[in-house]
Every structure is written in C-alpha cells, then in structure tokens.
Design a protein around this motif. Structure first.
Motif, PDB file in Angstrom:
ATOM      1  N   HIS A 204       0.805  -1.094   0.124  1.00 18.96           N
ATOM      2  CA  HIS A 204      -0.053  -0.119   0.330  1.00 18.96           C
ATOM      3  C   HIS A 204       0.955   1.523   0.136  1.00 18.96           C
ATOM      4  O   HIS A 204       0.114   2.857  -0.171  1.00 18.96           O
ATOM      5  N   ASP A 205       1.967   1.073  -0.425  1.00 23.70           N
ATOM      6  CA  ASP A 205       3.422   2.251  -0.147  1.00 23.70           C
ATOM      7  C   ASP A 205       3.892   2.151  -1.329  1.00 23.70           C
ATOM      8  O   ASP A 205       4.455   2.203  -2.061  1.00 23.70           O
ATOM      9  N   ARG A 206       3.674   3.436  -2.283  1.00 26.58           N
ATOM     10  CA  ARG A 206       3.903   4.276  -3.244  1.00 26.58           C
ATOM     11  C   ARG A 206       5.397   4.935  -2.986  1.00 26.58           C
ATOM     12  O   ARG A 206       5.739   4.424  -4.011  1.00 26.58           O
ATOM     13  N   ASN A 207       6.004   5.289  -2.246  1.00 27.00           N
ATOM     14  CA  ASN A 207       7.014   5.170  -2.181  1.00 27.00           C
ATOM     15  C   ASN A 207       7.517   4.419  -2.454  1.00 27.00           C
ATOM     16  O   ASN A 207       9.183   4.088  -3.344  1.00 27.00           O
ATOM     17  N   LEU A 208       7.236   2.744  -1.874  1.00 28.06           N
ATOM     18  CA  LEU A 208       8.194   1.967  -1.918  1.00 28.06           C
ATOM     19  C   LEU A 208       8.077   0.955  -3.508  1.00 28.06           C
ATOM     20  O   LEU A 208       9.008   0.752  -4.493  1.00 28.06           O
ATOM     21  N   ALA A 209       6.223   1.589  -3.894  1.00 25.11           N
ATOM     22  CA  ALA A 209       6.406   0.798  -5.116  1.00 25.11           C
ATOM     23  C   ALA A 209       6.580   1.606  -5.991  1.00 25.11           C
ATOM     24  O   ALA A 209       6.959   1.326  -7.117  1.00 25.11           O
ATOM     25  N   ALA A 210       7.034   2.749  -5.997  1.00 18.06           N
ATOM     26  CA  ALA A 210       8.243   4.089  -7.438  1.00 18.06           C
ATOM     27  C   ALA A 210       9.457   3.346  -6.959  1.00 18.06           C
ATOM     28  O   ALA A 210       9.855   4.089  -8.674  1.00 18.06           O
ATOM     29  N   LEU A 211       9.952   2.700  -6.567  1.00 17.14           N
ATOM     30  CA  LEU A 211      11.047   2.062  -6.525  1.00 17.14           C
ATOM     31  C   LEU A 211      10.887   0.417  -7.880  1.00 17.14           C
ATOM     32  O   LEU A 211      12.685  -0.329  -8.094  1.00 17.14           O
ATOM     33  N   ALA A 212       9.970   0.558  -7.976  1.00 20.30           N
ATOM     34  CA  ALA A 212       9.703  -1.036  -8.680  1.00 20.30           C
ATOM     35  C   ALA A 212       9.929  -0.340 -10.462  1.00 20.30           C
ATOM     36  O   ALA A 212      10.007   1.015 -10.259  1.00 20.30           O
ATOM     37  N   ASP A 213      10.256  -1.326 -10.937  1.00 21.07           N
ATOM     38  CA  ASP A 213      10.087  -0.795 -12.580  1.00 21.07           C
ATOM     39  C   ASP A 213       9.326  -0.941 -13.027  1.00 21.07           C
ATOM     40  O   ASP A 213       8.951   0.047 -14.258  1.00 21.07           O
ATOM     41  N   ARG A 214       7.494  -1.961 -12.848  1.00 15.41           N
ATOM     42  CA  ARG A 214       6.722  -1.375 -13.184  1.00 15.41           C
ATOM     43  C   ARG A 214       5.680  -1.087 -12.244  1.00 15.41           C
ATOM     44  O   ARG A 214       5.883  -2.447 -11.304  1.00 15.41           O
ATOM     45  N   GLN A 215       4.649  -0.554 -11.713  1.00 12.12           N
ATOM     46  CA  GLN A 215       3.672  -0.434 -10.861  1.00 12.12           C
ATOM     47  C   GLN A 215       2.340  -0.795 -11.384  1.00 12.12           C
ATOM     48  O   GLN A 215       1.667  -0.474 -12.218  1.00 12.12           O
ATOM     49  N   LEU A 216       1.574  -1.389 -10.865  1.00  8.27           N
ATOM     50  CA  LEU A 216       0.155  -1.856 -11.535  1.00  8.27           C
ATOM     51  C   LEU A 216      -1.001  -0.904 -10.411  1.00  8.27           C
ATOM     52  O   LEU A 216      -0.332  -1.895  -8.557  1.00  8.27           O
ATOM     53  N   LEU A 217      -1.716  -0.634 -10.774  1.00  4.66           N
ATOM     54  CA  LEU A 217      -2.546  -0.447  -8.887  1.00  4.66           C
ATOM     55  C   LEU A 217      -3.962  -1.021  -9.313  1.00  4.66           C
ATOM     56  O   LEU A 217      -4.774  -1.130 -10.701  1.00  4.66           O
ATOM     57  N   LEU A 218      -4.071  -2.032  -8.237  1.00  3.53           N
ATOM     58  CA  LEU A 218      -5.329  -2.684  -8.683  1.00  3.53           C
ATOM     59  C   LEU A 218      -6.786  -2.220  -7.533  1.00  3.53           C
ATOM     60  O   LEU A 218      -6.532  -1.745  -6.424  1.00  3.53           O
ATOM     61  N   ARG A 219      -7.697  -1.515  -7.980  1.00  2.00           N
ATOM     62  CA  ARG A 219      -8.661  -1.583  -7.334  1.00  2.00           C
ATOM     63  C   ARG A 219      -9.861  -2.246  -6.808  1.00  2.00           C
ATOM     64  O   ARG A 219     -10.227  -2.060  -8.980  1.00  2.00           O
ATOM     65  N   SER A 220     -10.727  -2.468  -6.224  1.00  4.77           N
ATOM     66  CA  SER A 220     -11.931  -3.610  -6.367  1.00  4.77           C
ATOM     67  C   SER A 220     -11.740  -4.352  -6.976  1.00  4.77           C
ATOM     68  O   SER A 220     -12.381  -4.602  -8.146  1.00  4.77           O
TER      69      SER A 220
END
Length: 226
Positions: A204-220
């Motif tokens: 749930h930490d977007r700062n941590l996610a920003a360190l990845a090569d690719r980010q995906l958002l899962l909602r509902s």
C-alpha cells in the motif's frame, strides 16, 4: 525471453450462503525474468488474494495461471507444492518463521523439503545467504531473539535460498519503520538482481512501489491506470 509467469483472465468469487462476493475480475499479468513489479492497492482491494493465486496457494474461480509454461490449474496440491518449491520464493509481512528453529534452520527448510538434498548442503547454502544479509553472527538465534528487521532479513534469505525464478512478497516492509523498510527493500533488490530473480510485491506504500520497474494499481479487484 520466455516469461516466468502468465496469468490470463483471473476471476475470484467467494460464496457465503446467498451472498456472492467478486474479489478479482478479469486480471491479466505477465512477468519476465529479472523484472521488478509492484502491485499497489488499499486494504481489501484483492492484492493478497491475487498473490496467493499466482503462487499456487489458492485457485481462481476462472482463468489460468501458467508458471514456466505449466498450468497450475491442472495440477493437484502436491504438484503445485513441487512447483512452488522449485520456482517460487515467498516473503510475508509477518515473516512466518518457525519459532522453535534457529535462523539457519528456518532458511534451510525449503531445501530440506526437496528429496535428496543433504542436511549439511542445505545448512551451508542457508549460512551463505544469511551472511549476505548481514546475519552471519545470528545463525543459531531463534526468531524470538531477533529484532523485526532481522526476522525480515531471515525471511528474505529463506525466500531466496532455493534460487527461485520469482519471489512473491506480500507487504514485505509493512511492519517496519521507514529506515528499516528502505534497508530491507534495498537488500532484497540487490539479491534479486544478483540472482536474476523476478520480484512481484504487493504494497500500500506508493513510495516503495516507485522503486520498482513497473507499478500496477488494483482497485476493487480490477486493474486501473496508475
């Protein structure tokens, strides 16, 4: 290069009496060797459910998960367990270390589950990884004798000891303070790059996610634009 994992049209529903809850809806995902992916979402968005399905710990209501060109859906639990042990590593927010075993015994466990792996070989490989994560002086300490950050480093070593092609991490730094979280993620990334292991983490930490090569958002239970 062939993908490690391909998920096609993953759906998951839970039925409780007359109530049907749709948790995941039509999800596709492809993971390639060495790739680092973060799935971001709030609590209840379906992140952990998806991770369990991708790791063969749960089955989808419909859709398919292919791991190294083999369909997990078509396997029984024993076969899925063998695939997990051979190709996957798991890191959980709350470690799931076995309290009665030492750090080196916890890390060696996935290797000892394999047929014909000598105990000394498993301990040697476990020791080498614990030294890489800075815990060479804590080999014989049990989880209760370790700090939260140390326990998480033991969990990372355990996930990587089999040299898996994919590590699945469920909120791997969720119970750590900021400095420890950054340290643990940096260590995980360094080891992941060294072994050319792919990493899929949910957070749930977007700062941590920003360190990845690719980010995906899962909602509902559905992908949305990040």
């Amino acid at each position: 290069m062939s993908p490690i994992l391909v998920a096609n049209n993953i759906n998951k529903t839970y039925d409780e009496g007359k109530i049907r809850t749709q948790v995941l809806t039509g999800l596709d995902l492809t993971i390639h060797p060495g790739e680092r992916i973060a799935i971001v979402g709030t609590s209840g968005s379906g992140k952990s459910t998806l991770l369990h399905i991708l790791g063969g710990l749960d089955t989808p209501s419909s859709g398919e998960v292919w791991l190294h060109d083999k369909c997990l859906n078509n396997m029984n639990e024993t076969q899925r367990g063998e695939m997990r042990n051979k190709h996957l590593g798991f890191i959980y927010q709350f470690h799931h270390l076995l309290a009665e075993f030492t750090a080196v015994e916890n890390v060696a466990m996935p290797l000892l589950m394999r047929p014909k792996v000598p105990t000394e070989q498993a301990r040697l490989q476990a020791t080498e990884l614990l030294e890489k994560v800075g815990l060479g002086h804590r080999l014989d300490h049990r989880p209760g004798e370790l700090s939260g950050g140390e326990r998480q480093r033991v969990a990372i070593a355990r996930a990587l000891v089999t040299k898996p092609s994919l590590v699945l991490a469920d909120e791997p730094t969720g119970n750590l303070d900021y400095d420890n979280a950054q340290s643990v993620f940096g260590l995980l990334s360094e080891l992941q790059e060294t072994l050319q292991t792919a990493l899929l983490m949910v957070t749930h930490d977007r700062n941590l996610a920003a360190l990845a090569d690719r980010q995906l958002l899962l909602r509902s239970g559905q992908w949305e634009q990040y």
